[in-house]
Scaffold this motif. Structure first.
Motif, PDB file in Angstrom:
ATOM      1  N   TYR A   1      -5.146   3.093   8.816  1.00  0.00           N
ATOM      2  CA  TYR A   1      -4.929   1.976   9.730  1.00  0.00           C
ATOM      3  C   TYR A   1      -6.225   1.629  10.466  1.00  0.00           C
ATOM      4  O   TYR A   1      -7.032   2.513  10.778  1.00  0.00           O
ATOM      5  CB  TYR A   1      -3.838   2.305  10.752  1.00  0.00           C
ATOM      6  N   ILE A   2      -6.371   0.344  10.757  1.00  0.00           N
ATOM      7  CA  ILE A   2      -7.560  -0.125  11.463  1.00  0.00           C
ATOM      8  C   ILE A   2      -7.493   0.289  12.924  1.00  0.00           C
ATOM      9  O   ILE A   2      -6.455   0.142  13.581  1.00  0.00           O
ATOM     10  CB  ILE A   2      -7.695  -1.656  11.347  1.00  0.00           C
TER      11      ILE A   2
ATOM     12  N   HIS B   1       1.699   4.646   1.001  1.00  0.00           N
ATOM     13  CA  HIS B   1       1.232   5.347   2.202  1.00  0.00           C
ATOM     14  C   HIS B   1       0.736   6.760   1.906  1.00  0.00           C
ATOM     15  O   HIS B   1       0.061   7.369   2.752  1.00  0.00           O
ATOM     16  CB  HIS B   1       2.336   5.371   3.257  1.00  0.00           C
TER      17      HIS B   1
ATOM     18  N   LEU C   1     -11.325   3.085  10.113  1.00  0.00           N
ATOM     19  CA  LEU C   1      -9.975   3.432   9.686  1.00  0.00           C
ATOM     20  C   LEU C   1      -9.649   4.851  10.141  1.00  0.00           C
ATOM     21  O   LEU C   1     -10.509   5.731  10.115  1.00  0.00           O
ATOM     22  CB  LEU C   1      -9.843   3.367   8.164  1.00  0.00           C
ATOM     23  N   ASN C   2      -8.377   5.070  10.527  1.00  0.00           N
ATOM     24  CA  ASN C   2      -7.971   6.436  10.838  1.00  0.00           C
ATOM     25  C   ASN C   2      -7.523   7.146   9.559  1.00  0.00           C
ATOM     26  O   ASN C   2      -7.618   6.581   8.455  1.00  0.00           O
ATOM     27  CB  ASN C   2      -6.889   6.458  11.922  1.00  0.00           C
TER      28      ASN C   2
ATOM     29  N   GLY D   1      -1.903  -2.408  15.015  1.00  0.00           N
ATOM     30  CA  GLY D   1      -0.725  -1.830  14.388  1.00  0.00           C
ATOM     31  C   GLY D   1      -0.473  -2.452  13.027  1.00  0.00           C
ATOM     32  O   GLY D   1      -1.368  -3.035  12.421  1.00  0.00           O
ATOM     33  N   ASP D   2       0.737  -2.297  12.528  1.00  0.00           N
ATOM     34  CA  ASP D   2       1.136  -2.869  11.241  1.00  0.00           C
ATOM     35  C   ASP D   2       1.563  -4.314  11.462  1.00  0.00           C
ATOM     36  O   ASP D   2       2.572  -4.585  12.113  1.00  0.00           O
ATOM     37  CB  ASP D   2       2.281  -2.054  10.638  1.00  0.00           C
TER      38      ASP D   2
ATOM     39  N   MET E   1      -4.794  -8.132   7.564  1.00  0.00           N
ATOM     40  CA  MET E   1      -5.639  -6.948   7.695  1.00  0.00           C
ATOM     41  C   MET E   1      -6.448  -6.685   6.431  1.00  0.00           C
ATOM     42  O   MET E   1      -5.907  -6.753   5.322  1.00  0.00           O
ATOM     43  CB  MET E   1      -4.786  -5.710   7.982  1.00  0.00           C
TER      44      MET E   1
ATOM     45  N   ARG F   1       0.829  -1.195   0.000  1.00  0.00           N
ATOM     46  CA  ARG F   1       0.000   0.000   0.000  1.00  0.00           C
ATOM     47  C   ARG F   1       0.864   1.246   0.000  1.00  0.00           C
ATOM     48  O   ARG F   1       1.703   1.424   0.879  1.00  0.00           O
ATOM     49  CB  ARG F   1      -0.933  -0.010   1.225  1.00  0.00           C
TER      50      ARG F   1
ATOM     51  N   GLN G   1      -4.700   7.753   8.391  1.00  0.00           N
ATOM     52  CA  GLN G   1      -3.581   7.101   7.719  1.00  0.00           C
ATOM     53  C   GLN G   1      -3.966   5.756   7.101  1.00  0.00           C
ATOM     54  O   GLN G   1      -3.134   5.063   6.521  1.00  0.00           O
ATOM     55  CB  GLN G   1      -2.415   6.880   8.697  1.00  0.00           C
TER      56      GLN G   1
ATOM     57  N   GLY H   1      -7.528  -1.983  16.150  1.00  0.00           N
ATOM     58  CA  GLY H   1      -6.494  -2.698  15.422  1.00  0.00           C
ATOM     59  C   GLY H   1      -5.413  -3.323  16.265  1.00  0.00           C
ATOM     60  O   GLY H   1      -5.598  -3.606  17.450  1.00  0.00           O
TER      61      GLY H   1
ATOM     62  N   ALA I   1      -8.016  -3.478   5.506  1.00  0.00           N
ATOM     63  CA  ALA I   1      -8.153  -2.070   5.920  1.00  0.00           C
ATOM     64  C   ALA I   1      -8.924  -1.296   4.852  1.00  0.00           C
ATOM     65  O   ALA I   1     -10.140  -1.290   4.852  1.00  0.00           O
ATOM     66  CB  ALA I   1      -6.772  -1.474   6.171  1.00  0.00           C
TER      67      ALA I   1
END
Length: 209
Positions: A193-194, A106, A188-189, A199-200, A133, A104, A191, A197, A135
């Motif tokens: 991201y879940i 960013h 989702l935020n 994290g990555d 994920m 993805r 950025q 969540g 997302a």
């Protein structure tokens, strides 16, 4: 949600909670991901068709059930998908494996493809696509696009966490592909991201951040 199966087995939920904790170590996260993937694999393959085969036990000859048709394909979306792949192969070591390299961007949150390798003759095989994920859904959509181009017609998508936005995008693109997940999180935020969540998943699995 229609087309989405939430795997709420107590062991799955317990292990997922530990994985979410920010203090869980890289080694612990990797071990838990392998363990939870085996449990998820059990659920996503629950309805595989069986046929009868004649075998001999130490006591007598019987008709016993075996999987029908061609073997499974597990398609891992690199790199984080390999964490799920390892545990699933422990349960089904005869499965064929496909690797789909998608990351993805960013800045744009769009999927960028960099690698694809899949078995031939996928039209008669059930393909289970794995990525921790879901997302935005962009990477998963791109991966399934490629697998369908190769001839896959029977697909399922398996993940640890899904965001409602990702589910909507995924189902708009591939309404014929059911989703299996351990949790549908809040959102989702900015950025992508879940939230809440964990994290990555790739960074936490490989200790790269």
């Amino acid at each position: 949600m229609d087309g989405v199966t939430v795997i709420n087995h107590p062991l799955v939920q317990h292990k997922l909670t530990i994985m979410r904790k920010k203090e869980t170590s890289t080694a612990g996260f990797r071990r838990l991901l392998r363990e939870i993937s085996t449990l998820l694999c059990y659920e996503v393959t629950r309805d595989l068709e069986l046929t009868m085969e004649t075998i001999e036990t130490p006591m007598q000859t019987i008709q016993a059930p075996v999987l029908e048709g061609k073997k499974l394909v597990f398609a891992s979306i690199l790199r984080a998908g390999n964490g799920l792949l390892e545990g699933m192969l422990e349960l089904v070591p005869s499965a064929r494996v496909s690797h789909v390299g998608v990351y993805r961007d960013h800045e744009t949150l769009e999927a960028v493809e960099y690698y694809f390798k899949a078995p031939e003759s996928m039209s008669e095989r059930l393909v289970i696509v794995v990525d921790p994920m879901l997302a935005t859904g962009n990477s998963s959509i791109a991966a399934i696009d490629k697998l369908k181009e190769r001839g896959a017609t029977k697909l399922r998508f398996l993940c640890l966490l899904a965001a409602p936005e990702g589910i909507r995008n995924f189902q708009a693109a591939h309404p014929d592909v059911p989703i299996y997940t351990a949790s549908i999180d809040s959102h989702l935020n900015e950025q992508g991201y879940i939230v809440p969540g964990l994290g990555d998943a790739g960074d936490r699995m490989y200790g790269t951040k």
